[in-house]
Design a protein around this motif. Structure first.
Motif, PDB file in Angstrom:
ATOM      1  N   ASP A 152       0.835  -1.196   0.000  1.00 12.23           N
ATOM      2  CA  ASP A 152       0.000   0.000   0.000  1.00 12.23           C
ATOM      3  C   ASP A 152       0.873   1.250   0.000  1.00 12.23           C
ATOM      4  O   ASP A 152       1.958   1.266   0.563  1.00 12.23           O
ATOM      5  N   LYS A 153       0.354   2.309  -0.634  1.00 14.91           N
ATOM      6  CA  LYS A 153       1.059   3.589  -0.678  1.00 14.91           C
ATOM      7  C   LYS A 153       0.308   4.547   0.243  1.00 14.91           C
ATOM      8  O   LYS A 153      -0.853   4.862   0.014  1.00 14.91           O
ATOM      9  N   VAL A 154       0.981   5.002   1.306  1.00  7.82           N
ATOM     10  CA  VAL A 154       0.351   5.823   2.333  1.00  7.82           C
ATOM     11  C   VAL A 154       1.031   7.191   2.361  1.00  7.82           C
ATOM     12  O   VAL A 154       2.258   7.284   2.463  1.00  7.82           O
ATOM     13  N   LYS A 155       0.214   8.266   2.266  1.00  8.45           N
ATOM     14  CA  LYS A 155       0.754   9.623   2.334  1.00  8.45           C
ATOM     15  C   LYS A 155       0.870  10.025   3.794  1.00  8.45           C
ATOM     16  O   LYS A 155      -0.119  10.099   4.516  1.00  8.45           O
ATOM     17  N   ILE A 156       2.113  10.272   4.251  1.00 10.34           N
ATOM     18  CA  ILE A 156       2.316  10.618   5.656  1.00 10.34           C
ATOM     19  C   ILE A 156       2.596  12.100   5.867  1.00 10.34           C
ATOM     20  O   ILE A 156       2.419  12.603   6.966  1.00 10.34           O
ATOM     21  N   ILE A 157       3.047  12.809   4.824  1.00 12.41           N
ATOM     22  CA  ILE A 157       3.303  14.253   4.929  1.00 12.41           C
ATOM     23  C   ILE A 157       2.776  14.920   3.669  1.00 12.41           C
ATOM     24  O   ILE A 157       3.030  14.458   2.555  1.00 12.41           O
ATOM     25  N   ASP A 158       2.042  16.007   3.846  1.00  9.59           N
ATOM     26  CA  ASP A 158       1.594  16.853   2.750  1.00  9.59           C
ATOM     27  C   ASP A 158       1.526  18.272   3.314  1.00  9.59           C
ATOM     28  O   ASP A 158       0.587  18.632   4.002  1.00  9.59           O
ATOM     29  N   GLN A 159       2.566  19.056   3.043  1.00  9.45           N
ATOM     30  CA  GLN A 159       2.666  20.368   3.677  1.00  9.45           C
ATOM     31  C   GLN A 159       3.449  21.340   2.812  1.00  9.45           C
ATOM     32  O   GLN A 159       4.176  20.941   1.909  1.00  9.45           O
ATOM     33  N   TYR A 160       3.266  22.629   3.119  1.00  8.64           N
ATOM     34  CA  TYR A 160       4.111  23.656   2.528  1.00  8.64           C
ATOM     35  C   TYR A 160       5.460  23.638   3.230  1.00  8.64           C
ATOM     36  O   TYR A 160       5.544  23.418   4.434  1.00  8.64           O
ATOM     37  N   VAL A 161       6.510  23.874   2.455  1.00 10.81           N
ATOM     38  CA  VAL A 161       7.852  23.955   3.030  1.00 10.81           C
ATOM     39  C   VAL A 161       8.315  25.402   2.888  1.00 10.81           C
ATOM     40  O   VAL A 161       8.587  25.860   1.785  1.00 10.81           O
ATOM     41  N   PRO A 162       8.382  26.141   3.995  1.00 13.22           N
ATOM     42  CA  PRO A 162       8.817  27.539   3.894  1.00 13.22           C
ATOM     43  C   PRO A 162      10.287  27.626   3.503  1.00 13.22           C
ATOM     44  O   PRO A 162      11.101  26.799   3.911  1.00 13.22           O
ATOM     45  N   PHE A 163      10.594  28.644   2.705  1.00 10.26           N
ATOM     46  CA  PHE A 163      11.976  28.837   2.267  1.00 10.26           C
ATOM     47  C   PHE A 163      12.893  29.121   3.449  1.00 10.26           C
ATOM     48  O   PHE A 163      13.938  28.515   3.598  1.00 10.26           O
ATOM     49  N   ARG A 164      12.485  30.028   4.307  1.00 15.41           N
ATOM     50  CA  ARG A 164      13.216  30.323   5.539  1.00 15.41           C
ATOM     51  C   ARG A 164      12.210  30.474   6.664  1.00 15.41           C
ATOM     52  O   ARG A 164      11.109  30.969   6.471  1.00 15.41           O
ATOM     53  N   SER A 165      12.626  30.036   7.827  1.00 20.19           N
ATOM     54  CA  SER A 165      11.768  30.237   9.001  1.00 20.19           C
ATOM     55  C   SER A 165      12.630  30.828  10.103  1.00 20.19           C
ATOM     56  O   SER A 165      13.752  30.391  10.341  1.00 20.19           O
ATOM     57  N   TYR A 166      12.097  31.836  10.745  1.00 21.65           N
ATOM     58  CA  TYR A 166      12.815  32.522  11.814  1.00 21.65           C
ATOM     59  C   TYR A 166      12.102  32.228  13.108  1.00 21.65           C
ATOM     60  O   TYR A 166      10.992  32.675  13.348  1.00 21.65           O
ATOM     61  N   ASN A 167      12.724  31.459  13.964  1.00 19.82           N
ATOM     62  CA  ASN A 167      12.107  31.094  15.246  1.00 19.82           C
ATOM     63  C   ASN A 167      12.656  31.918  16.373  1.00 19.82           C
ATOM     64  O   ASN A 167      13.711  32.278  16.523  1.00 19.82           O
TER      65      ASN A 167
END
Length: 167
Positions: A152-167
């Motif tokens: 089976d093929k299971v999707k575990i991640i589907d998200q936007y990936v920010p170019f830079r993140s400032y924490n």
């Protein structure tokens, strides 16, 4: 005596260069095929060629599934934050399914609509990475699919990936 070794070494290196250049397989090209009808009527001609489909994928993240606990794996998707060479990096972080999951696929849909894919196969180990060319926008979408032992093929991640993140 030394001149024999020098000329022999040069001749050997030239031979290696010649052999290395001639061992790559030739690229196959699609050839059209013609099929004629068995009667004396107008012949029918068909041409077949293989071309890569060009489709623009959706950039909106969708729902994800979870793996059974015995096959669960942990992966991380992040951008390298470099504006000269932006990359989206999938990093394997381990899990119970580390030795049983045969393959992990990643599909990256960049903000301009182009799609790039790659896969991570066994042997899986903590810290193994796959890198895809990203963009400097914040709308790069990463989808991570895991193949289970049942196929089976299971999707575990589907998200936007920010170019830079400032924490």
């Amino acid at each position: 005596m030394n001149m024999k070794f020098v000329f022999g070494g040069i001749a050997f290196l030239m031979f290696l260069l010649l052999v290395a250049g001639c061992t790559q397989p030739a690229a196959q090209q699609a050839t059209p095929t013609q099929t004629a009808a068995p009667t004396t009527e107008v012949p029918v001609t068909t041409e077949t060629a293989t071309a890569a489909p060009t489709t623009l994928a959706s950039t909106t993240p969708g729902p994800t599934d979870t793996l059974p606990s015995a096959q669960a794996v942990d992966v991380q998707v992040a951008s390298n934050g470099q504006s000269i060479n932006p990359q989206v990096i999938l990093t394997f972080r381990g899990g119970k399914g580390m030795n049983v999951i045969p393959e992990i696929d990643i599909t990256l849909t960049r903000s301009d609509g182009t799609v790039e894919s790659d896969k991570m196969v066994q042997p899986l180990y903590v810290g193994k990475t796959v890198s895809l060319a990203g963009s400097t926008g914040n709308k790069d979408r990463a989808e991570v699919w895991v193949y289970t032992t049942q196929g089976d093929k299971v999707k575990i991640i589907d998200q936007y990936v920010p170019f830079r993140s400032y924490n």
